[in-house]
Motif scaffolding. Structure first.
Motif, PDB file in Angstrom:
ATOM      1  N   GLY A  49       7.063   3.208   7.706  1.00 26.93           N
ATOM      2  CA  GLY A  49       6.710   4.491   8.312  1.00 26.93           C
ATOM      3  C   GLY A  49       5.360   5.033   7.884  1.00 26.93           C
ATOM      4  N   VAL A  50       4.509   4.168   7.363  1.00 24.86           N
ATOM      5  CA  VAL A  50       3.176   4.579   6.914  1.00 24.86           C
ATOM      6  C   VAL A  50       2.189   4.267   8.035  1.00 24.86           C
ATOM      7  N   TRP A  51       1.708   5.289   8.678  1.00 27.03           N
ATOM      8  CA  TRP A  51       0.802   5.120   9.805  1.00 27.03           C
ATOM      9  C   TRP A  51      -0.668   5.309   9.430  1.00 27.03           C
ATOM     10  N   ASP A  52      -0.944   6.201   8.509  1.00 27.19           N
ATOM     11  CA  ASP A  52      -2.331   6.541   8.186  1.00 27.19           C
ATOM     12  C   ASP A  52      -2.664   6.186   6.743  1.00 27.19           C
ATOM     13  N   ALA A  53      -3.962   6.020   6.487  1.00 23.62           N
ATOM     14  CA  ALA A  53      -4.425   5.812   5.116  1.00 23.62           C
ATOM     15  C   ALA A  53      -3.964   6.983   4.263  1.00 23.62           C
ATOM     16  N   GLY A  54      -3.441   6.676   3.097  1.00 26.85           N
ATOM     17  CA  GLY A  54      -2.949   7.723   2.198  1.00 26.85           C
ATOM     18  C   GLY A  54      -1.545   8.197   2.534  1.00 26.85           C
ATOM     19  N   VAL A  61       1.210   6.915   2.003  1.00 29.05           N
ATOM     20  CA  VAL A  61       2.191   6.609   0.966  1.00 29.05           C
ATOM     21  C   VAL A  61       2.133   7.626  -0.190  1.00 29.05           C
ATOM     22  N   ASN A  62       1.048   8.393  -0.250  1.00 29.40           N
ATOM     23  CA  ASN A  62       0.909   9.404  -1.306  1.00 29.40           C
ATOM     24  C   ASN A  62       2.060  10.396  -1.249  1.00 29.40           C
ATOM     25  N   GLY A  63       2.576  10.733  -2.406  1.00 26.71           N
ATOM     26  CA  GLY A  63       3.672  11.692  -2.488  1.00 26.71           C
ATOM     27  C   GLY A  63       5.046  11.085  -2.279  1.00 26.71           C
ATOM     28  N   THR A  64       5.120   9.774  -2.116  1.00 27.80           N
ATOM     29  CA  THR A  64       6.413   9.110  -1.962  1.00 27.80           C
ATOM     30  C   THR A  64       6.855   8.520  -3.307  1.00 27.80           C
ATOM     31  N   GLN A  89       6.886   4.366  -8.585  1.00 31.28           N
ATOM     32  CA  GLN A  89       7.353   3.007  -8.853  1.00 31.28           C
ATOM     33  C   GLN A  89       6.181   2.100  -9.214  1.00 31.28           C
ATOM     34  N   ALA A  90       5.129   2.150  -8.430  1.00 30.11           N
ATOM     35  CA  ALA A  90       3.957   1.311  -8.678  1.00 30.11           C
ATOM     36  C   ALA A  90       3.318   1.649 -10.025  1.00 30.11           C
ATOM     37  N   TYR A  91       3.251   2.930 -10.342  1.00 31.94           N
ATOM     38  CA  TYR A  91       2.688   3.355 -11.610  1.00 31.94           C
ATOM     39  C   TYR A  91       3.506   2.822 -12.770  1.00 31.94           C
TER      40      TYR A  91
END
Length: 64
Positions: free
Chosen positions: A41-46, A48-51, A56-58
């Motif tokens: 559901g990620v359509w635009d750059a950025g 994923v921010n706030g998810t 998890q990645a951090y």
């Protein structure tokens, strides 16, 4: 090896991308999978921010 994959479509494109990456990395010497993060559901750059995927990645990065 960590896999981080995002896509605008459903889970199928993300799963296929991860499987393709695994096929490639299986050809490499001494590579071990340590984790997979996928988000849809990620359509635009950025988008994923706030998810939760960012946290998890951090956390995965800190455990290296």
């Amino acid at each position: 090896m960590y896999y981080i994959v995002s896509a605008a479509g459903g889970e199928l494109p993300v799963d296929r991308a991860v499987q393709s990456l695994k096929v490639f990395t299986n050809c490499l010497y001494d590579i071990r999978e340590k984790g997979v993060i996928s988000i849809t559901g990620v359509w635009d750059a950025g988008g994923v921010n706030g998810t939760p995927s960012i946290a998890q990645a951090y956390a995965m990065g800190k455990s290296c």
